[in-house]
Scaffold this active site. Sequence first.
Site, mmCIF file in Angstrom:
data_model
loop_
_atom_site.group_PDB
_atom_site.id
_atom_site.type_symbol
_atom_site.label_atom_id
_atom_site.label_comp_id
_atom_site.label_asym_id
_atom_site.label_seq_id
_atom_site.Cartn_x
_atom_site.Cartn_y
_atom_site.Cartn_z
ATOM 1 N N HIS A 170 -18.740 16.322 -11.676
ATOM 2 C CA HIS A 170 -20.827 15.922 -10.886
ATOM 3 C C HIS A 170 -20.546 14.312 -10.411
ATOM 4 C CE1 HIS A 170 -24.412 16.125 -11.587
ATOM 5 N NE2 HIS A 170 -24.788 14.794 -11.755
ATOM 6 N N LYS A 185 -11.089 5.454 -8.254
ATOM 7 C CA LYS A 185 -12.248 5.944 -7.734
ATOM 8 C C LYS A 185 -11.753 5.837 -6.422
ATOM 9 C CE LYS A 185 -15.539 4.308 -9.982
ATOM 10 N NZ LYS A 185 -16.351 2.846 -10.334
ATOM 11 N N ARG A 244 -1.548 21.794 -17.413
ATOM 12 C CA ARG A 244 -0.767 21.869 -17.154
ATOM 13 C C ARG A 244 0.264 20.261 -17.526
ATOM 14 N NH1 ARG A 244 0.198 17.640 -12.931
ATOM 15 N NH2 ARG A 244 -2.116 17.295 -11.992
ATOM 16 N N TYR A 281 -20.020 3.280 -17.811
ATOM 17 C CA TYR A 281 -19.729 2.188 -18.355
ATOM 18 C C TYR A 281 -19.791 1.975 -19.603
ATOM 19 C CZ TYR A 281 -15.507 1.399 -14.748
ATOM 20 O OH TYR A 281 -15.044 1.461 -14.133
ATOM 21 N N ASN A 285 -12.353 6.906 -19.014
ATOM 22 C CA ASN A 285 -11.527 6.039 -19.759
ATOM 23 C C ASN A 285 -11.842 6.029 -21.586
ATOM 24 O OD1 ASN A 285 -10.194 5.637 -17.512
ATOM 25 N ND2 ASN A 285 -8.517 4.417 -18.792
ATOM 26 N N GLY A 314 -10.539 0.840 -17.455
ATOM 27 C CA GLY A 314 -9.065 1.475 -16.948
ATOM 28 C C GLY A 314 -8.747 0.069 -16.747
ATOM 29 N N GLU A 333 -8.656 10.657 -19.974
ATOM 30 C CA GLU A 333 -9.344 10.310 -18.597
ATOM 31 C C GLU A 333 -10.109 11.563 -18.184
ATOM 32 O OE1 GLU A 333 -7.174 7.513 -15.601
ATOM 33 O OE2 GLU A 333 -5.637 6.789 -16.743
ATOM 34 N N THR A 359 -11.828 8.402 -12.896
ATOM 35 C CA THR A 359 -11.421 8.805 -15.147
ATOM 36 C C THR A 359 -12.275 8.120 -15.480
ATOM 37 O OG1 THR A 359 -9.246 7.348 -14.035
ATOM 38 C CG2 THR A 359 -9.175 10.035 -13.625
HETATM 39 P P1 ADP Z 1 -11.396 2.819 -14.063
HETATM 40 O O1 ADP Z 1 -9.710 2.267 -13.853
HETATM 41 O O2 ADP Z 1 -11.996 1.669 -14.982
HETATM 42 O O3 ADP Z 1 -11.093 3.819 -15.129
HETATM 43 P P2 ADP Z 1 -12.079 4.526 -12.075
HETATM 44 O O4 ADP Z 1 -11.637 3.986 -10.587
HETATM 45 O O5 ADP Z 1 -11.649 5.832 -12.902
HETATM 46 O O6 ADP Z 1 -12.146 3.221 -13.010
HETATM 47 O O7 ADP Z 1 -13.616 5.613 -12.490
HETATM 48 C C1 ADP Z 1 -14.204 4.938 -13.731
HETATM 49 C C2 ADP Z 1 -15.184 4.971 -14.121
HETATM 50 O O8 ADP Z 1 -16.260 5.355 -12.927
HETATM 51 C C3 ADP Z 1 -16.445 5.718 -14.936
HETATM 52 O O9 ADP Z 1 -15.676 4.886 -16.276
HETATM 53 C C4 ADP Z 1 -17.486 5.844 -14.864
HETATM 54 O O10 ADP Z 1 -18.388 4.645 -15.317
HETATM 55 C C5 ADP Z 1 -17.449 5.897 -12.785
HETATM 56 N N1 ADP Z 1 -17.973 7.309 -12.886
HETATM 57 C C6 ADP Z 1 -18.851 7.964 -11.544
HETATM 58 N N2 ADP Z 1 -18.631 9.252 -11.350
HETATM 59 C C7 ADP Z 1 -17.668 9.237 -12.026
HETATM 60 C C8 ADP Z 1 -17.136 11.024 -12.569
HETATM 61 N N3 ADP Z 1 -17.457 11.983 -12.186
HETATM 62 N N4 ADP Z 1 -16.002 10.991 -13.432
HETATM 63 C C9 ADP Z 1 -16.064 9.627 -14.424
HETATM 64 N N5 ADP Z 1 -15.978 8.718 -14.028
HETATM 65 C C10 ADP Z 1 -17.460 8.340 -13.274
HETATM 66 MG MG MG Z 2 -10.281 5.914 -14.630
#
Ligand code: ADP
Ligand code: MG
Length: 170
Positions: free
Chosen positions: A84, A21, A104, A91, A29, A15, A79, A27
């Site tokens: 879980h 995180k 919403r 990734y 992406n 992302g 996203e 989330t």
């Molecule tokens: P980014 O900006 O790269 O999307 P995030 O902080 O949103 O970074 O973290 C997303 C990544 O976290 C996902 O791509 C996945 O690899 C990892 N991840 C671990 N646990 C989850 C979860 N429960 N739901 C979604 N992504 C998760």
């Molecule tokens: Mg993300």
Amino acid sequence: MKSLPYFCRGEVIRGFGRGSKELGIPTANFSDSVVDNLPADISTGIYYGWACVGNGDVHKMVMSIGWNPYYKNTKKSMETHVIHTFKEDFYGEVLSVVMVGYIRPERSYDSLEALIAAINNDIEEAKVNLELAEHLKLREDNFFTSTSSTGLATTTTTTASTSQTIMNGH
Ligand code: ADP
Ligand code: MG
């Protein structure tokens, strides 16, 4: 929204570092190909449904569809927060989702606390709504067990079927 339930799958990409995180709500992406295939009637906002990483278990999810600031808000992003706790990031893996319902529209929040509270409300709403029989049955859909969920090479094929024979987005 006539496109719901909406099935799609694709690669999880990096992302734009909004630090989801760090908020405790990572989330995953979707790649552009998935975003570009979204039907026009799927508006921005928060959705709930089911999600599966690779050929793993199917979990509840909430998804935000919004305008991507990285592309000066000219492009959408999708996203998915999978409800879980995973041992590792995923990734590059294939994420399969079915969007089942709309919660919403998007909105901005005055504080980080307000944003986190709103997302936690969305998660609770998703958890409750997905227990409805009509939604539970989508968790068992062939879409999540078809072999194409194990690799990207076949993500453009349509091997899944549902009781409603709705096939879309992949
Ligand atoms: P980014 O900006 O790269 O999307 P995030 O902080 O949103 O970074 O973290 C997303 C990544 O976290 C996902 O791509 C996945 O690899 C990892 N991840 C671990 N646990 C989850 C979860 N429960 N739901 C979604 N992504 C998760
Ligand atoms: Mg993300």
